[in-house]
Design an enzyme around this catalytic site. Structure first.
Site, PDB file in Angstrom:
ATOM      1  N   GLU A  75       0.820  -1.212   0.000  1.00  3.12           N
ATOM      2  CA  GLU A  75       0.000   0.000   0.000  1.00  3.12           C
ATOM      3  C   GLU A  75       0.858   1.268   0.000  1.00  3.12           C
ATOM      4  OE1 GLU A  75      -2.186  -2.853  -0.283  1.00  3.12           O
ATOM      5  OE2 GLU A  75      -1.172  -2.972   1.647  1.00  3.12           O
ATOM      6  N   ASN A  82      -0.814  -7.707  -3.796  1.00  6.37           N
ATOM      7  CA  ASN A  82      -1.498  -6.877  -4.776  1.00  6.37           C
ATOM      8  C   ASN A  82      -0.544  -5.963  -5.538  1.00  6.37           C
ATOM      9  OD1 ASN A  82      -1.557  -5.510  -1.971  1.00  6.37           O
ATOM     10  ND2 ASN A  82      -1.804  -3.786  -3.384  1.00  6.37           N
ATOM     11  N   ASP A 119      -7.796  -5.666  -4.715  1.00  6.95           N
ATOM     12  CA  ASP A 119      -6.834  -5.911  -3.631  1.00  6.95           C
ATOM     13  C   ASP A 119      -6.938  -7.334  -3.087  1.00  6.95           C
ATOM     14  OD1 ASP A 119      -4.772  -5.258  -1.734  1.00  6.95           O
ATOM     15  OD2 ASP A 119      -6.316  -5.172  -0.206  1.00  6.95           O
TER      16      ASP A 119
END
Length: 600
Positions: A192, A276, A318
């Protein structure tokens, strides 16, 4: 009848060959009285041959002793037991305790690392750590700040340490490590934050880097052979990753490796999954974004990849692919196979041949999954192995700044990192799951090193038209791709499961219950409410001739991030705060180890 191969073949898989695997690790794993590795064994089965606690007497379990960790936030992973000593870890600041099982859990030594608290700000989804590892008389800890440290198991003295990443650019750690032969294999968190995923092997002797394999980028940096590394039986070809990204997006492309690792000593292959692609806005990264969302099989000595399989090309939701790979030797369609079973965040349960990477099964393990109609299983098809995306739930097709509603599962997946278990007695897998859906709105985001690189707003909620809860605990047949039984839970089952030769399966709940169920039928046999929600993994050991069950409680993790971090905005915690708001009515923070025994 499709049954597990037993006897010598199973023993080889679970205990390995001392000529190929680390002698000290294999020696300790081979002792059923101990819990010498987080996953129970190199095959990640989380199965114990101990049977003094069984389905007939488990109802009589009682608390034997407890230990407070002194730390709040989410407690994932489990203790280790080596000989007469239990080793307990905590979330940040990643303290370690050595407890004397011969003296009422007396603290023999403690390790309290001094980490910069600023690392907390760049840790996604709580300050968890999935536990310690043991090898060559050392306890191995990969700290939140990416410091890999080797501690003398008898004294707690630091024997060596090495920095594996840089928190300033979002690189952190939440995972355990895998000691294999003369190496310790580690991953990295931070998808992220635009971190470029990788696994790295360090020397067990001194922490020297031995090899590094990236998830994305040039072939040489990924440690692949374009002609020999395969995907679904065919060579991946030159520049397979570079061709699937636009420009230099692969440099901040995610594919982080914060999950679990397994190892087949006979094949000398390490298995793991990648996370991801960055960002969560699919419009900003055209292409399949290889090799994010991928099962990888690598040579333990060199790191060179033997085969890949990408589960969710060009991810739009995700659905990290980091969940555990469970290795079994089974008969399928009359043929003995070395299998790998993986329950992916995307809601599909996969079975592959772990030697070749051949795809055998890909089926939904929660009927609520709706983003795909299924995987193309025709080997002659151009889309073989790819999931068919339902346009209504495609955040790519719906576009930026459009809220795609009712997508199942939510971003935390039908199962997140909480590991499943396998019993060779029933030939079933026991899977803790999330029964959760989401609304997902992607938006344009710019990359800045060390800053969130998400690009989506989420909200989560229980799967509609169902039992009203947010979790199920299921038994799964991996050769058929079928659910045998399913137990509904009010909240996600965020605890790792344990299967035993006593025909009992254990798991924990977010409200804080330790539960024991019949391995064949799923009938509940016992439950006990611990002081805080359970996101840790159940383990068992034997000491003084008595079998014990142990679990860490301490609510947190992604599902419990609202409680753990004091968040109240429903969209915070990447959408989890609102979805799990009711959890605060059932439990509170607090880190504790609870150990159970039978009377007498």
């Amino acid at each position: 009848m499709k049954r597990l191969l037993k006897g010598a073949t199973l023993a080889l898989l679970l205990s390995g060959s001392s000529a190929l695997a680390n002698d000290s690790v294999m020696a300790e794993i081979a002792k059923p009285q101990q819990w010498a590795i987080q996953t129970g064994d190199y095959a990640n089965t989380r199965y114990s041959t101990l049977d003094k606690i069984n389905k007939d007497n488990v109802k009589d379990l009682r608390v034997s002793w407890t230990f407070s960790t002194g730390v709040l936030r989410g407690h994932e992973g489990s203790p280790l037991v080596i000989g007469d000593v239990m080793f307990v870890h905590t979330p940040f600041p990643n303290n370690v305790f050595a407890l004397d099982l011969n003296d009422n859990g007396k603290i023999l030594w403690r390790y309290e690392p001094q980490q910069d608290p600023n690392v907390i700000a760049v840790m996604c989804c709580d300050t968890v750590n999935r536990g310690l590892a043991y090898a060559d008389g050392m306890i191995l800890l990969h700290q939140a700040d990416t410091t890999l440290v080797a501690l003398d198991s008898k004294t707690g003295e630091v024997k060596w340490s090495v920095k594996t990443g840089d928190p300033a650019i979002g690189e952190t750690n939440t995972a355990t490590v895998l000691p294999v032969k003369d190496k310790v294999i580690v991953g990295v968190s931070g998808g992220e934050y635009g971190v470029r995923g990788r696994v790295t092997a360090y020397s067990l002797a001194d922490g020297k880097e031995l090899w590094k394999a990236y998830s994305t980028g040039p072939d040489a940096e990924m440690l692949v052979d374009p002609e020999k590394t395969t995907v679904l039986g065919k060579p991946i070809g030159a520049d397979s990753s570079l061709k699937s990204w636009e420009g230099d997006q692969w440099k901040i492309g995610g594919g982080t490796t914060w999950g679990w690792y397994s190892y087949d000593p006979e094949l000398n292959l390490v298995y793991y999954g990648t996370g991801n692609p960055s960002t969560w806005n699919p419009a900003q990264r055209p292409g399949d974004n290889k090799w994010s969302m991928t099962i990888m099989a690598r040579d333990a000595d060199t790191g060179v990849a033997k085969w890949f399989y990408q589960m969710t090309p060009h991810d739009e939701w995700d659905f990290d692919g980091i969940n555990e790979m469970i290795l079994t030797n089974q008969t399928r369609d009359g043929k003995e196979r070395k299998l790998l079973t993986h329950f992916d965040r995307n809601g599909l349960g996969y079975t592959l041949d772990r030697e070749t990477g051949e795809l055998l099964v890909a089926e939904k393990y929660d009927p609520a999954v709706n983003w795909t109609t299924g995987v193309d299983m025709d080997p002659n098809s151009e889309t073989f192995g790819r999931p068919a995306v339902v346009a209504q739930y495609s955040t790519e097709q719906n576009g930026e700044d459009v809220n795609s509603t009712g997508i199942c599962p939510a971003a935390l997946g039908t199962k997140d990192q909480q590991p499943a278990a396998f019993s060779p007695k029933t030939n079933l897998f026991y899977v803790p799951t999330n029964h959760v859906c989401m609304d997902y709105e992607p938006f344009r985001v710019a990359y800045t090193a060390g800053q969130p690189y998400v690009g989506a707003t989420l909200s989560m909620f229980p799967a509609p038209n169902s039992h009203g809860g947010m979790g199920n605990f299921i038994a799964w047949d991996n050769t058929k791709g079928e659910i045998k039984w399913s137990l509904p839970e009010q909240f996600s089952v965020w605890s790792g499961a344990l299967a035993t030769a006593g025909d009992v399966v254990f798991y924990g709940t977010l409200e804080g219950y330790l539960k024991a169920v019949d391995a064949e039928t799923g009938k509940e046999l016992y439950k006990f409410k611990t002081p805080s929600g359970i996101i840790g993994n159940v383990m068992t050991y034997e000491h003084g001739g008595k079998q014990y069950i142990a679990i860490l409680s301490g609510v947190g993790g992604w599902a419990g991030i609202g409680l753990a971090a004091g968040l109240t905005n429903p969209n915070e915690g990447l959408g989890a705060v609102g979805g799990y708001a009711a959890l605060s009515q059932y439990t509170e923070l607090g880190g504790q180890l609870t150990v159970f025994e039978l009377p007498g």
